[in-house]
Structures are given as structure tokens and as C-alpha cells.
Design an enzyme around this catalytic site. Sequence first.
Site, PDB file in Angstrom:
ATOM      1  N   ARG A 228     -71.667  10.667   8.579  1.00 12.20           N
ATOM      2  CA  ARG A 228     -71.281  11.381   9.790  1.00 12.20           C
ATOM      3  C   ARG A 228     -69.832  11.885   9.690  1.00 12.20           C
ATOM      4  O   ARG A 228     -69.555  13.070   9.875  1.00 12.20           O
ATOM      5  CB  ARG A 228     -71.401  10.409  10.961  1.00 12.20           C
ATOM      6  CG  ARG A 228     -71.080  10.958  12.326  1.00 12.20           C
ATOM      7  CD  ARG A 228     -71.099   9.800  13.340  1.00 12.20           C
ATOM      8  NE  ARG A 228     -72.283   8.984  13.178  1.00 12.20           N
ATOM      9  CZ  ARG A 228     -73.443   9.242  13.769  1.00 12.20           C
ATOM     10  NH1 ARG A 228     -73.550  10.260  14.587  1.00 12.20           N
ATOM     11  NH2 ARG A 228     -74.492   8.478  13.551  1.00 12.20           N
ATOM     12  N   THR A 229     -68.928  10.988   9.377  1.00 12.75           N
ATOM     13  CA  THR A 229     -67.514  11.357   9.290  1.00 12.75           C
ATOM     14  C   THR A 229     -67.268  12.330   8.138  1.00 12.75           C
ATOM     15  O   THR A 229     -66.539  13.306   8.279  1.00 12.75           O
ATOM     16  CB  THR A 229     -66.647  10.094   9.093  1.00 12.75           C
ATOM     17  OG1 THR A 229     -66.897   9.189  10.173  1.00 12.75           O
ATOM     18  CG2 THR A 229     -65.176  10.440   9.056  1.00 12.75           C
TER      19      THR A 229
ATOM     20  N   LYS B 102     -64.185  -0.565 -14.464  1.00 15.62           N
ATOM     21  CA  LYS B 102     -63.197   0.505 -14.611  1.00 15.62           C
ATOM     22  C   LYS B 102     -61.881   0.154 -13.919  1.00 15.62           C
ATOM     23  O   LYS B 102     -60.854   0.769 -14.195  1.00 15.62           O
ATOM     24  CB  LYS B 102     -63.750   1.811 -14.044  1.00 15.62           C
ATOM     25  CG  LYS B 102     -65.018   2.288 -14.749  1.00 15.62           C
ATOM     26  CD  LYS B 102     -64.938   3.751 -15.050  1.00 15.62           C
ATOM     27  CE  LYS B 102     -66.105   4.178 -15.947  1.00 15.62           C
ATOM     28  NZ  LYS B 102     -66.170   5.614 -16.145  1.00 15.62           N
TER      29      LYS B 102
ATOM     30  N   ARG C 270     -61.752   7.297   3.079  1.00 15.84           N
ATOM     31  CA  ARG C 270     -62.312   6.172   3.829  1.00 15.84           C
ATOM     32  C   ARG C 270     -62.305   4.972   2.911  1.00 15.84           C
ATOM     33  O   ARG C 270     -62.755   5.065   1.766  1.00 15.84           O
ATOM     34  CB  ARG C 270     -63.716   6.457   4.285  1.00 15.84           C
ATOM     35  CG  ARG C 270     -64.264   5.307   5.128  1.00 15.84           C
ATOM     36  CD  ARG C 270     -65.447   5.737   5.911  1.00 15.84           C
ATOM     37  NE  ARG C 270     -65.799   4.842   6.959  1.00 15.84           N
ATOM     38  CZ  ARG C 270     -65.839   5.176   8.227  1.00 15.84           C
ATOM     39  NH1 ARG C 270     -65.485   6.373   8.607  1.00 15.84           N
ATOM     40  NH2 ARG C 270     -66.233   4.302   9.141  1.00 15.84           N
TER      41      ARG C 270
ATOM     42  N   HIS D 101     -58.842   4.497  12.610  1.00 12.44           N
ATOM     43  CA  HIS D 101     -59.729   5.651  12.440  1.00 12.44           C
ATOM     44  C   HIS D 101     -59.153   6.725  13.361  1.00 12.44           C
ATOM     45  O   HIS D 101     -59.762   7.086  14.368  1.00 12.44           O
ATOM     46  CB  HIS D 101     -61.146   5.258  12.841  1.00 12.44           C
ATOM     47  CG  HIS D 101     -62.183   6.294  12.474  1.00 12.44           C
ATOM     48  ND1 HIS D 101     -61.907   7.399  11.696  1.00 12.44           N
ATOM     49  CD2 HIS D 101     -63.500   6.381  12.780  1.00 12.44           C
ATOM     50  CE1 HIS D 101     -63.025   8.103  11.557  1.00 12.44           C
ATOM     51  NE2 HIS D 101     -63.990   7.512  12.199  1.00 12.44           N
TER      52      HIS D 101
END
Lengths: 397, 397, 397
Positions: A143-144, A173, A194, A222
Site C-alpha cells: 500500500r505505502t 551478504k 521502509r 511513519h
Amino acid sequence: MASSTLFSMCSLKSESFDIKAINSNKEFKFNASNLPVKAMLSSDFMNSRLLTDVNLLKWGQSERLLRDRMQCHAVEVEKVPAYTMGKKFQLDDVIEAQQFDRETLNAIFEVAKKMENIEKKSPGSQILKGYLMATLFYEPSTRTRLSFESAMKRLGGEVLTTENAREFSSAAKGETLEDTIRTVEGYSDIIVMRHFESGAAKRAASTAGIPIINAGDGPGQHPTQALLDVYTIEREIGKLDGIRVGLVGDLANGRTVRSLAYLLSKYQDVKIYFVSPDVVKMKDDIKDYLTSRGVKWEESADLMEVAAKCDVVYQTRIQRERFGERIDLYEEARGKYIVDKDVLRVMQKHAVVMHPLPRLDEITVEVDADPRAAYFRQAKNGLYIRMALLKLLLVGW
Amino acid sequence: MASSTLFSMCSLKSESFDIKAINSNKEFKFNASNLPVKAMLSSDFMNSRLLTDVNLLKWGQSERLLRDRMQCHAVEVEKVPAYTMGKKFQLDDVIEAQQFDRETLNAIFEVAKKMENIEKKSPGSQILKGYLMATLFYEPSTRTRLSFESAMKRLGGEVLTTENAREFSSAAKGETLEDTIRTVEGYSDIIVMRHFESGAAKRAASTAGIPIINAGDGPGQHPTQALLDVYTIEREIGKLDGIRVGLVGDLANGRTVRSLAYLLSKYQDVKIYFVSPDVVKMKDDIKDYLTSRGVKWEESADLMEVAAKCDVVYQTRIQRERFGERIDLYEEARGKYIVDKDVLRVMQKHAVVMHPLPRLDEITVEVDADPRAAYFRQAKNGLYIRMALLKLLLVGW
Amino acid sequence: MASSTLFSMCSLKSESFDIKAINSNKEFKFNASNLPVKAMLSSDFMNSRLLTDVNLLKWGQSERLLRDRMQCHAVEVEKVPAYTMGKKFQLDDVIEAQQFDRETLNAIFEVAKKMENIEKKSPGSQILKGYLMATLFYEPSTRTRLSFESAMKRLGGEVLTTENAREFSSAAKGETLEDTIRTVEGYSDIIVMRHFESGAAKRAASTAGIPIINAGDGPGQHPTQALLDVYTIEREIGKLDGIRVGLVGDLANGRTVRSLAYLLSKYQDVKIYFVSPDVVKMKDDIKDYLTSRGVKWEESADLMEVAAKCDVVYQTRIQRERFGERIDLYEEARGKYIVDKDVLRVMQKHAVVMHPLPRLDEITVEVDADPRAAYFRQAKNGLYIRMALLKLLLVGW
């Protein structure tokens, strides 16, 4: 980002400066032509593509000498561009809700309103043409991510995308966030990140030579959600001073409602009602903060009474994962305050229902058809806020 | 790719040709207007979107007759375009480091340098506008993928992306790599492929009618990494002939250092120092090859001594996964040669530290601030090399 | 999509209308200036970016009054644009093969043919510039996704992509498909959706204010595959009336062959041969439907005999997952009807072999070189069909 990176080039070879300060990020300040200027002891800001004619930084002195406030010859520095040209403030990164004062919020909202027009009337906008945004997602949030990518593309910009960023720091890694940022900033002009760890965005911003937008870092911040919430109230109710807001649901864990309460404290004569099951009540830190800022608040167990008084009923989801084994407590909590036709019936005509989405059944589907159901418009406002922020961070006011 | 596909159309209906050769890929050669021309016995090269006016290939004879070198009437063929127009060579695919000779490397580096300017000064470059690159990744490699996608978008091109290509060959859907390539080439103009099997890129290239770039095939090749390494040395040191390079770390397993040693052998008066724990020493094949090419090399256990002499200290990561159960050997090996401030202290002023990234702790963070720390610039050079290759493969010199 | 959304604005403030009908989707019809017009009782169609000057819908009456066919003042409505301007039909969504009649198919095929030219000759086409397609995939299907994304980009459009759409409806975030659609339609102009549940696309279309294309919903429909199959027959054979088609392989479970049989029934004098192992025979519903439409069909156990008679041999994959534990039955079924050189030998010169891909060994690799092997051209036709549909849905005829 390190503030030097958005500076435009100002060739000051062979001049001399008095270094004012130097901090741990290797940024330093000095005066040039009587203008305060920040620069950075780093070679990689040379890579910023906003610079148009940059040669390698040649230091006449070692970093140690600089710390000692020696004069510095033959340095090439950069100067703040458009940003400061008669405009209110400079936006470098978007990291947390707390960074915005009332004036900044208003200025961003003004730009967001323009973005509504652009989205509707100028499908081929080229405002960000030639700019490349990297969405660096360490956990999926479709969504974001889609909202940011849509914002960028609606302005003619381009996107590099990964929901697989955790691979960078995986066991095999395993590199530091800082190294990842240094790599990705070489490929893009802005990073939307994020992360699963609180504070990750701040760390990224202090490393990066390009702007960072925090799209959620764990239980932390957020900020774009907080901005779109306040923007939605302003768009729906027409004002922010003097509003009455009911915050409903999980007030203990929801970063959304906490940030919203925080931002509302910047406006005058605001009153906040907290309506929540006992197990997920608003915590004292926010209550204390509101009190200290002179914001009136009260707790209530009666959603109908609150709904009748408020301009905004802000419903949130009770998150099952917060209850662990105690499913019984979860079930009790989630069924307690539902926004349905009965709540609509007592709400005022101009009032609205908001929700950060996704919703489960804390707002019944029958509410959707009511013009006061503002939550999908609220989601759409996220697009405008993100368009505004991308524009401000990349090309300025 | 099959070489015919990038040809421009040359309508040769009703002429007759003497077929010179026909190989197992169904490519054949003949002369037309005294120009040697390659074509292909395949209908699907008609799909190439570089062609502007192509009718279906009508054979006057069967394939069998062609093999017998019969004359062939009424065939429409394609002729090599810009590529051969007074320019050095034709680049069809990028499959392995070995395909590049010194002249080709120099020519690519020239283009890469132009790309640096384009990236910095022409954010809206449209050189590859209208071209579509597919990134077909059978295993995730976000770093490499983002670098290629950034390269394409910086030149105005577009990208189709998947890190999920393994789905094509999964048990349930299971198709051959060749079939996948035939499908994907219908959707794009160039394919950047990462695969878990050595040789996969070569197989793809022999199938595809469009260019293939190998972005790593298992333990095999990763040619764009090899190119960016050599390019970085040239950019940082200013020359390749006569340089002294210390290769440090896991020399047994790292395809990076093996390819680099291979490519350096193309330059004159190069000297290579191998510095590695005993368990991961450079293998004899490369040593023998260097010797056969007259490249001087020696092994050393003393990193400080080597660092003092070299132009380039090329550090690599010791990969835990190579050691299986023997964690003790891994721990011993990884701690042995660390590039830190002490190493910097003995290094020459013009020398640089390189690393293919990601790094763990084989280069300490304190090194980053030194101008000789070239590894993030090296990563950025990957962008320029990939921009150059995409340009060369899609629109030629 | 709700049909109102693509209407162009027609400002009818202060006029009055007689509401003709109102349905469960809250669409209603009335006359304005003697033109039948559809509108929708919803605030979110205001978000459509095709609208150029839309104010909030202000109802003089409540929804209840509208249902009672009261007159409605001060409403702003939208009128059907280009779509109906002298053109055959309006395409709102692509949900199922059954929605297309013969005339519609022909019209779409005409556009698809134009798309072949655009793809080959106009690499920089800007027909869909400024439009944004979201690919919302609840299960991965890289082949289909890349085909749609290529189609969009070949026309100058932009793409938001997710193969992770299941995250929207996951346990933790769990929202309804309807809510997801309402959110994603705020970010894009058209949604291409793949879902694991039959009927999901229809549900999405009845919610969305923008066009929906079904890219496969579980065992249900995959209409763009059906369209590209029919288009391929027309392109390869030159006609659809009077053709002879052999459907081979898994006829019981393949939605592809079922849809194809259905669509072929719209043409005249078609004959269909079913060739399949006993365990996966064509089901009676399709046979009965063909009979009812006057389409001749017969079952055969002899692939060679059928191949000799047909214009199209349409081979399909026997899907192991349909056989559960009965690997023996699977092995028997899959080996029974293979298209190989022997089949080619009996096929007519103008006939073609088709396959929806991926193939395993039901068509041998040796067949690929034969000009009658049409399956990769068929895959490519998927691109043209999808380009055509995107164009029709977004900008009309």
C-alpha cells in the site's frame, strides 16, 4: 541527507574561509561572501547529480587542521539553491512527525493542494522528469510503496523498486545499512525507505547525500501517514484550529494516533477524546505532552456520546498480534467500539469518519456509502502529500 | 543474440546469393553487393522491433537445400547497420570477461566516461527512449538489478523487472530456459539475466534474437563487474599499463578477482600480488595463464608490505558459505587480512582501496573517510559501465 | 468499472432530471438534453483523473428520495465521451471471454493489428502517456505480468507493479478485496488483476471506478489468453469461419481450451476435434454448448488423423497437479499425444501448431524450427491484444 548535497556549485577556489564548526558527520560551516554555508568533508557528495560542475574537493589542510579552525584554502563549496530563495524553509529529509512545525505543515499542505490539481488535470506532468526514486523496502508494505511510486510517476519521475532490501543485510551478504545507502544513493536521486528497526531512517539520512523519506521504521515513525491525516482533517473540515477529534480503538500501540495527537497539539483550541478498550489505552507520555501544550483531552467509554460531539471520528484497528496468547482479550477489545450506522446517525452533518486502513470490521461496510466516510479520500490524500514531499525534496518550492 | 537481429533491412528480393556457410544456429553467410552478410534461418527474427519494414522471409528453397549451398532466391536479408559504419567492432551480447580485448575495453571505457557526464548533466537523457530492458533474475541480486535498472532509466529507457524468474522453470510450470527467452524477447529489446547455473547466459544468447547481458551466472561469469573493476582502476590511477595490484582475501572462490586478473593480463608491465589465507589461495589456472601472458605475479603473506608497493589494494570478502562446517577455518581466514588505518598509513598517496561490495569487516569503517577509499566510487562506476553497454548494444557506437 | 467514471464532465447545475433507474451499484440513469446518461451515487468517482473540472456532488435529495424517482436538482453529471461517438461499443472492463461478441472481437483484432505496426515502427509511441496501470497480482505469473507491462510501456504508459498483493488480504492486515481496489484505484488509471479465486475480477470491477482487466482468476477466466488464441488463428490462417481446430491434451481442466471452444462457436462452419487421454476429456457442458450453437465436434483417439485434417493443432500441457497421488495416470496421460516431426509430416502446409505455453515435452523441440510452429508468435500476439485492450479501455477507439 547531508545538507551540502543539494547546494548548487559556487566556485570559491583560492579564497579563504574561517571554519565555524565541524561536527561528527564531517559537516562544517563557514562564511563565504557573508553567507553562512555548510559543506561536508566527504568525497562522495561529489556524486550528487544536482551538481553541475564539480571538481574533486581539494583540501589545503588535513581534517585535523580543519577541526582546529584553521583557514582553508582552495576549497570548492556549494551554496543552498532555490530552497532558500525567498522561501520559508529547507526540506532535506522526511524522518519523523516531530520535525514539522505549524508553518511547515501549512506550506506542505498548500503544495499538496496544487498536487490534487496536477493529478486530475495534468496527467502528463513532467515536474520530476529525469529524477529517479528508489523504494528501498526492508519489509513489504504494498500500500505505502504503491502510493509513493504513483506519486513519483504522476509527476513524471521514475522509480527503482525493491521489496527485497532485506537481502542487502541478510546473513550471507550482510552489509550495514550505511553501506547499502551509500550504494543505492549512487543509483537514484531520492530514497524512500521502509525498515523494521526504529531509527533506521535517521541513520540512513545521516549517511546519505540525497534526501531520505521514512516510509515507516518499525514501531517508530511513519511521518507521511501523520501528514496525510492532518491534511485530510483540514480538507474535510476546512480548519484545524478549534476542532474536536475522537481517537478510537488501539491507542496504546498505534503509531498513527500517537503521531496525530502530537501534530494536533500544534493547533489552537483543539480537543481530543480518547475512546478505547482498557487494555489499549493512550499512554501517559502523549497525555502529558498534550497537557503541557495546553491541549484539552479526555477519556471516554461512550463512543456515541463522543461521536455526537466530534468533527472527526478517527477509528483504528485493534491489532491481534499485540495480544499474544490472550485471544480472549483481543476478541473483547475489537468488538467494543465499532463505527456503524448507529454512530453515523448521531454524528454531525459536517463531521467525518477517518481510518488509516486497512480496516477489518471496526467500521462496518454500510458506512462506506455515507459521504462522511472519509477513509478512502484519506488514502488518496496520501498520494497528494507524497507528491508534495517528493517535489519539495527534489526541486524545492 | 543472433547477429541478424540488429541488422537494418535491406530488401534483396529476387536477387541471388551464394550461401557461404551455415551453422548449427541456423545462421548463414553470403555476399550481397559484395558485402559479407549474415542472416538466420528463423522466422522469429522478424519480430525484432529495430526492423522497419520486414515481410515474412520467403525461402525459394528448403533449409536442406541451403545447407547444400544452393543459390537462394527471393530472400529478404538484413545488413549490419551503424555498428560497422567506420567503427571498431560490433557488440552483440555481454556474456563473459574473455570476450573483450584491450581495444574493446578502451572503446567501452570511452563511452562510460561520456555516460558520467550524461548522468550528471543531462538528467532527462533520451538516448534509449522507446527501448525496453527486461531484467530476468533467477536469483535475487538487488544491488546488481538496481544498477542495471538505474542505467537504463538514466538514459530514458524503460524496464520490465522480475526477481521471480525461477517461477518460469519451477516444477509446476517447468519450461526450458530457451522457451523462456523466446517468450521474454517478444516483450523487450534487451535482456539482463542473472541465473544460478554456469553457462546459462551463453545458452540464452544463442537462442535470443535480442542482446543478452550476463548479470552473473552461478559460479561462472559476472562480466560487468569485471569491466567496472578495470574501469575503476583506469579512472582512479589514470592508467592500466604498468600498474601494481594487490588482490587480497578469498582468491580461490571469488570470480571477481579471477576475472580481474584475467583482464589485467591484457595490459603491459602489470604486476599482481596475491595476499590470501592459505585455504583460499589463487588457483593455478590463473597463475599459469598470467605466466603464459608474461604478467609478473607473486604471492605474499605480508599485506603491509604489498600495500606499500601497490597502486591498487583490491580487498574481497571471505565467504563463510565456502567453509561448510569448518567455522574455525573461516574465522581464522577472515580475520587475517584486514584493511584498516594502519594499511592506509603505508599506502602511497595516489593508491586506492577497492572492493566489489558488500563488505563485512574486511575493510574497517574508519577507512571510508579516506579519499583513497574507492569502493563506493567503484560501485558508482558500475552504473556508467552498464549505461555504456546498454547504449552500445541497443543503438551502437 | 462503474461506467460513470470514464464520462467527461457535463456541468448541469440547477437543471432537473427525471431519474430513470437506480441499481444496487448505486448507478442511476436519467435524461439530460435528451441524451440518456448514467451516473453514480458515490463520492469517489470524483477522484477519477479523467475528469477535468469536477466539484463535489451535491445532492438536493437523499439517496432514498432518488430511489423514489424524485427529481434531482443541482447535480453534476458526467456524459459518455469518445467511446460512443459514432463507434461500435463501449469497453469498460475485461472480465470474461463470454462478454465478447463476434463484432467486438473483430473490432479488437483490428486495433491489435495496428498495435503490431506501432510496436515495430513506433518505439516511442506516446498513446498512453500519462496513464498509470497497476498490476495487482495475488499469485505470481511472471509471463502474464511482463506481457501486460510491456504492452503498457510500448504505448508510453507507466506501471505500478506488485506480485505481493496477497499481503493486502493476509491474516495480519486482512482487508477485503473491495477495500484494496478502492485504495489502488486512487493510485492508478487501470488495474490488471490476477487472483486465486474465481469471480474475483468481477467483484473488483463492480467496486472500481476505473477499468479492471482480469489476468486470470483461479480456475475461472483468463480472457486475454482466449482473445490472443482466437487472434492468432485469424492471423495465421487468415480466417475464422470454416476452420478446423484440433484441441489436444488436458481438455478437462484447461480453462484455455474451454474458453477457445466457447469463442470459436461465434464463427460459422467451425469444426472442433477433441483429442485427449480418457482421464482428461472435454466436459459435457462445453460439448452441449457447441451442439446448441450448431458447432460440429467429434472426439478422436487418433492425433495423426486429426492433425492431417485440421488448420490448427492446439496442444496443451497435461498438468501433474491435477492427478494428485496418481502419478501413474499422469505419466500415462502426458506421454499419449505428443506433437513431433511425425505429426508435422501429416499436417497441411498452411496449418499451424499452437500452445498456450509453458510447454514441457508435449511438443518436441525439433518442431520449433518449422514455420508452422506458431506458439511463440502466439505469445507475441498476447502483447498486441493487451496493447489493444489497454488502449481501448483508457482512451477509447
